[in-house]
Design an enzyme around this catalytic site. Structure first.
Site, PDB file in Angstrom:
ATOM      1  CG  ASP A  18      -1.874  -1.189   1.216  1.00  0.00           C
ATOM      2  OD1 ASP A  18      -2.284  -1.624   0.121  1.00  0.00           O
ATOM      3  OD2 ASP A  18      -2.173  -1.702   2.316  1.00  0.00           O
ATOM      4  CD  GLU A  19       4.723  -0.521  -0.330  1.00  0.00           C
ATOM      5  OE1 GLU A  19       3.829  -0.799  -1.159  1.00  0.00           O
ATOM      6  OE2 GLU A  19       5.396  -1.379   0.256  1.00  0.00           O
ATOM      7  CE  LYS A  23       0.899  10.200  -7.832  1.00  0.00           C
ATOM      8  NZ  LYS A  23       0.907  11.509  -7.235  1.00  0.00           N
ATOM      9  CG  HIS A  46      -2.265  -1.908  -6.922  1.00  0.00           C
ATOM     10  ND1 HIS A  46      -1.675  -2.671  -7.883  1.00  0.00           N
ATOM     11  CD2 HIS A  46      -1.820  -2.394  -5.736  1.00  0.00           C
ATOM     12  CE1 HIS A  46      -0.902  -3.588  -7.310  1.00  0.00           C
ATOM     13  NE2 HIS A  46      -0.984  -3.444  -6.006  1.00  0.00           N
ATOM     14  CB  THR A 134      -6.635 -10.307   1.606  1.00  0.00           C
ATOM     15  OG1 THR A 134      -6.141 -11.381   0.793  1.00  0.00           O
ATOM     16  CG2 THR A 134      -5.538  -9.267   1.779  1.00  0.00           C
ATOM     17  CD  GLN A 229       0.507  -8.982  -2.696  1.00  0.00           C
ATOM     18  OE1 GLN A 229       1.115  -9.575  -3.561  1.00  0.00           O
ATOM     19  NE2 GLN A 229      -0.756  -8.684  -2.825  1.00  0.00           N
ATOM     20  CB  VAL A 305      -8.370  -5.927  -0.661  1.00  0.00           C
ATOM     21  CG1 VAL A 305      -8.982  -7.321  -0.737  1.00  0.00           C
ATOM     22  CG2 VAL A 305      -7.544  -5.648  -1.903  1.00  0.00           C
ATOM     23  CG  LEU A 337       6.417  15.167   1.730  1.00  0.00           C
ATOM     24  CD1 LEU A 337       7.469  14.441   2.555  1.00  0.00           C
ATOM     25  CD2 LEU A 337       7.094  16.135   0.757  1.00  0.00           C
ATOM     26  CB  SER A 418       3.625  10.788  -4.582  1.00  0.00           C
ATOM     27  OG  SER A 418       2.223  10.866  -4.659  1.00  0.00           O
ATOM     28  N   GLY A 420       0.085  13.840  -3.497  1.00  0.00           N
ATOM     29  CA  GLY A 420      -1.364  13.723  -3.578  1.00  0.00           C
ATOM     30  C   GLY A 420      -1.699  12.532  -4.453  1.00  0.00           C
TER      31      GLY A 420
HETATM   32  P1  GDP Z   1      -0.736   0.344  -3.544  1.00  0.00           P
HETATM   33  O1  GDP Z   1      -1.362  -0.922  -3.069  1.00  0.00           O
HETATM   34  O2  GDP Z   1       0.733   0.405  -3.269  1.00  0.00           O
HETATM   35  O3  GDP Z   1      -1.067   0.667  -4.970  1.00  0.00           O
HETATM   36  O4  GDP Z   1      -1.369   1.518  -2.651  1.00  0.00           O
HETATM   37  P2  GDP Z   1      -2.934   1.687  -2.309  1.00  0.00           P
HETATM   38  O5  GDP Z   1      -3.624   2.164  -3.529  1.00  0.00           O
HETATM   39  O6  GDP Z   1      -3.462   0.484  -1.629  1.00  0.00           O
HETATM   40  O7  GDP Z   1      -2.841   2.815  -1.191  1.00  0.00           O
HETATM   41  C1  GDP Z   1      -2.318   4.079  -1.453  1.00  0.00           C
HETATM   42  C2  GDP Z   1      -3.444   5.138  -1.268  1.00  0.00           C
HETATM   43  O8  GDP Z   1      -2.847   6.408  -1.145  1.00  0.00           O
HETATM   44  C3  GDP Z   1      -4.383   5.229  -2.439  1.00  0.00           C
HETATM   45  O9  GDP Z   1      -5.673   5.517  -1.962  1.00  0.00           O
HETATM   46  C4  GDP Z   1      -3.849   6.402  -3.260  1.00  0.00           C
HETATM   47  O10 GDP Z   1      -4.865   7.094  -3.973  1.00  0.00           O
HETATM   48  C5  GDP Z   1      -3.298   7.285  -2.171  1.00  0.00           C
HETATM   49  N1  GDP Z   1      -2.116   8.064  -2.553  1.00  0.00           N
HETATM   50  C6  GDP Z   1      -1.079   7.698  -3.356  1.00  0.00           C
HETATM   51  N2  GDP Z   1      -0.129   8.645  -3.361  1.00  0.00           N
HETATM   52  C7  GDP Z   1      -0.570   9.634  -2.532  1.00  0.00           C
HETATM   53  C8  GDP Z   1      -0.005  10.854  -2.085  1.00  0.00           C
HETATM   54  O11 GDP Z   1       1.100  11.242  -2.441  1.00  0.00           O
HETATM   55  N3  GDP Z   1      -0.736  11.589  -1.193  1.00  0.00           N
HETATM   56  C9  GDP Z   1      -1.954  11.197  -0.748  1.00  0.00           C
HETATM   57  N4  GDP Z   1      -2.599  11.968   0.122  1.00  0.00           N
HETATM   58  N5  GDP Z   1      -2.527  10.038  -1.152  1.00  0.00           N
HETATM   59  C10 GDP Z   1      -1.819   9.266  -2.017  1.00  0.00           C
HETATM   60  P1  IMO Z   2      -0.978  -4.184  -2.226  1.00  0.00           P
HETATM   61  O1  IMO Z   2      -0.558  -4.724  -3.575  1.00  0.00           O
HETATM   62  C1  IMO Z   2      -1.005  -4.655   2.124  1.00  0.00           C
HETATM   63  C2  IMO Z   2      -1.088  -8.755   3.666  1.00  0.00           C
HETATM   64  C3  IMO Z   2      -2.329  -9.203   4.394  1.00  0.00           C
HETATM   65  C4  IMO Z   2      -1.721 -10.191   5.374  1.00  0.00           C
HETATM   66  C5  IMO Z   2      -0.626 -10.856   4.534  1.00  0.00           C
HETATM   67  C6  IMO Z   2      -1.031 -12.179   3.905  1.00  0.00           C
HETATM   68  O2  IMO Z   2      -2.272  -3.444  -2.239  1.00  0.00           O
HETATM   69  O3  IMO Z   2       0.148  -3.435  -1.594  1.00  0.00           O
HETATM   70  P2  IMO Z   2      -2.622 -12.819   1.868  1.00  0.00           P
HETATM   71  O4  IMO Z   2      -4.095 -12.600   1.664  1.00  0.00           O
HETATM   72  O5  IMO Z   2      -1.766 -12.230   0.811  1.00  0.00           O
HETATM   73  O6  IMO Z   2      -2.267 -14.267   2.113  1.00  0.00           O
HETATM   74  O7  IMO Z   2      -2.287 -12.062   3.255  1.00  0.00           O
HETATM   75  O8  IMO Z   2      -0.295  -9.933   3.525  1.00  0.00           O
HETATM   76  N1  IMO Z   2      -1.314  -8.217   2.294  1.00  0.00           N
HETATM   77  C7  IMO Z   2      -1.245  -6.920   1.993  1.00  0.00           C
HETATM   78  N2  IMO Z   2      -1.037  -5.837   2.760  1.00  0.00           N
HETATM   79  N3  IMO Z   2      -1.136  -4.506   0.776  1.00  0.00           N
HETATM   80  C8  IMO Z   2      -1.313  -5.588  -0.007  1.00  0.00           C
HETATM   81  O9  IMO Z   2      -1.306  -5.510  -1.364  1.00  0.00           O
HETATM   82  C9  IMO Z   2      -1.411  -6.868   0.581  1.00  0.00           C
HETATM   83  N4  IMO Z   2      -1.606  -8.120   0.101  1.00  0.00           N
HETATM   84  C10 IMO Z   2      -1.538  -8.938   1.170  1.00  0.00           C
HETATM   85  O10 IMO Z   2      -2.951  -8.123   5.045  1.00  0.00           O
HETATM   86  O11 IMO Z   2      -1.092  -9.502   6.429  1.00  0.00           O
HETATM   87 MG    MG Z   3      -2.874  -1.573  -1.817  1.00  0.00          MG
END
Ligand code: GDP
Ligand code: IMO
Ligand code: MG
Length: 439
Positions: A18-19, A23, A46, A134, A229, A305, A337, A418, A420
């Site tokens: 979730d970094e 985006k 994502h 998940t 992940q 998710v 940031l 980033s 936003g």
């Molecule tokens: P991913 O799994 O690594 O693709 O990340 P996720 O989509 O699960 O979580 C990142 C969340 O942060 C999303 O809701 C994005 O829209 C949001 N996001 C990404 N970059 C930024 C940023 O620079 N600032 C803010 N406020 N939100 C961001």
């Molecule tokens: P994205 O791509 C954050 C975590 C789950 C759990 C562990 C194992 O959005 O960054 P799983 O269902 O994969 O067997 O669960 O991994 N996990 C994530 N955490 N972002 C994800 O994906 C994840 N995919 C799995 O929460 O701790």
């Molecule tokens: Mg994610």
């Protein structure tokens, strides 16, 4: 590699997921011809904002949102066909052209409802460590793959082979489930027929994607590999057993697509300006106080998710040094940031100590990681909005100092920032290695 020609680059998460990979991949995918996923399944979430529109990609590479770009689901993924088809439908109803641009590996594995049933067993059973997964059946599907009894997309497309495999594997699973008293009545004939129908719907998109990618490279086309992940959830290098069941780190891009290491030109890590984790497992810099709450509410840190609140904490430099080492990051992107805009002081973990000693390597066990004491250095906050800033020079001086501190403590270039969720809320640093790889 000459920098005049775009190379093949891996973008992946450097923390626990979730970094903001979605985006970043969406933004820079217009510089590449093909975007390929290499591991995981619909456990990924994502979120990408394009203007008013919000897209949540789970199985399909974020590059699909760029008209005309090709997207590949590599052999390293596990595919729940129902989830895939639902995602295709939802994207197409939002006006995204999917079926013409998406290619699915004939060697990817197929995820069945029985995998979710087996996961409920391992997560809920007394005496078993609950990972906080998940609940998508990802781990059990990879278990079948490694145990060499999995069903691959190519099998699904061959009805006599599929029927034979399905009947024998399901019978075995039903016996195990009954013995463990977790059997749930599944209508196996209906599931088999449903999967055969799924197979027919995805057939036009199925290819030998390793050949497709290698031929594309030979023809001078470029590939962006999208990790799902994060590195600390990698089956080998993460905080085992609190990990996912696939190779999320850079090496997985090769095994998960069939593109050789000699064709990869760069690796970019995506990291938040702080850190989060969903599910169980050790988390040295977790902020269990009001600050953690503030990060969660400002960063909207709830799983895409499962909707679970994400655990929040401070930037962990030793963790990033570790993930930089195992992935070979050329550059990192610091996301979100702007979420730190309100803090008057921002702690950063610069090192670990345990038992009165400095700890310089990431320990291999959960017990040892739980005993780590983060050594924090506090930086002054900038306390002004950075939201949407798109040039490095326009950042407040204290935010630049914060980024310089992260760079010095991790030893990795910060090539992009980033500020936003939207595409244009991004800074690319002129003259950076990042710019030469994707800019
Ligand atoms: P991913 O799994 O690594 O693709 O990340 P996720 O989509 O699960 O979580 C990142 C969340 O942060 C999303 O809701 C994005 O829209 C949001 N996001 C990404 N970059 C930024 C940023 O620079 N600032 C803010 N406020 N939100 C961001
Ligand atoms: P994205 O791509 C954050 C975590 C789950 C759990 C562990 C194992 O959005 O960054 P799983 O269902 O994969 O067997 O669960 O991994 N996990 C994530 N955490 N972002 C994800 O994906 C994840 N995919 C799995 O929460 O701790
Ligand atoms: Mg994610």
């Amino acid at each position: 590699m000459g920098l005049d020609k775009m190379g093949n680059v891996i973008i992946l998460g450097s923390q626990w997921g979730d970094e903001g990979k979605g985006k970043i991949v969406d933004l820079f995918s217009d510089r590449f011809d093909i975007v390929a996923r290499y591991q995981g399944g619909h456990n990924a979430g994502h979120t990408v904002f394009i203007g008013e529109k919000k897209f949540v990609l789970k199985l399909i590479p974020s590059g699909i949102l760029r008209p005309g770009k090709q997207a590949v689901i590599g052999n390293g993924l596990v595919i729940d066909p129902a989830a895939l088809l639902a995602e295709i439908e939802s994207l197409e109803s939002a006006g995204v052209e999917v079926t013409r641009n998406l290619f699915i590996s004939n060697r990817a594995h197929v995820l069945f409802p029985s995998h979710r049933m087996m996961e409920r067993m391992s997560e809920g059973r007394p005496g078993r460590v609950s990972i906080g997964t998940t609940s998508r059946g990802i781990g059990p599907c990879y278990e079948d793959k490694i145990a060499r009894r999995g069903t691959r997309i190519a099998d699904l497309l061959n009805p006599p082979v599929f029927r034979r495999q399905f009947d024998s594997v399901m019978q075995e699973k039903a016996e195990i489930a009954r013995a463990l008293d977790i059997y749930e009545e599944l209508d196996l004939c209906a599931i088999r027929a449903q999967y055969e129908a799924f197979g027919e719907r995805i057939r036009p998109m199925v290819r030998d994607t390793a050949m497709l990618l290698n031929q594309a490279i030979a023809a001078g086309r470029s590939i962006l590999f999208e990790g799902a992940q994060g590195s600390m959830l990698d089956i080998d290098h993460g905080t085992y057993p609190f990990v996912t069941s696939s190779s999320a780190t850079a090496g997985g891009a090769c095994t998960g697509t069939g593109v050789p290491p000699t064709r990869i030109h760069g690796v970019i890590g995506v990291s938040k300006a702080y850190i989060t984790r969903v599910g169980g497992g050790p988390f040295p810099t977790e902020a269990l106080d009001h600050d953690g709450e503030e990060i969660r509410s400002r960063g909207k840190e709830f799983g895409a998710v499962t909707g679970r609140p994400r655990r929040c904490g401070w930037f962990d430099a030793p963790l990033l040094r570790y993930t930089a080492a195992i992935n070979g990051f050329d550059s990192i992107v610091i996301t979100k940031l702007d979420v730190l805009d309100t803090f008057d002081r921002i702690p950063v973990c610069a090192g670990y100590r345990a038992g009165g000693q400095d700890i310089c390597e990431m320990p291999p066990t959960v017990d040892e990681i739980e005993k780590l004491e983060p050594v924090y250095e506090c930086l002054p906050g900038w306390q002004t909005s950075t939201f949407g800033i798109d040039s490095y020079d326009a950042l407040p001086a204290k935010a630049k100092d914060y980024l310089a501190f992260l760079e010095s403590r991790t030893g990795v270039e910060i090539g992009s920032i980033s500020t936003g969720p939207e595409r244009n809320q991004t800074i690319v640093r002129a003259g950076s290695r990042f710019q030469s790889l994707v800019g």
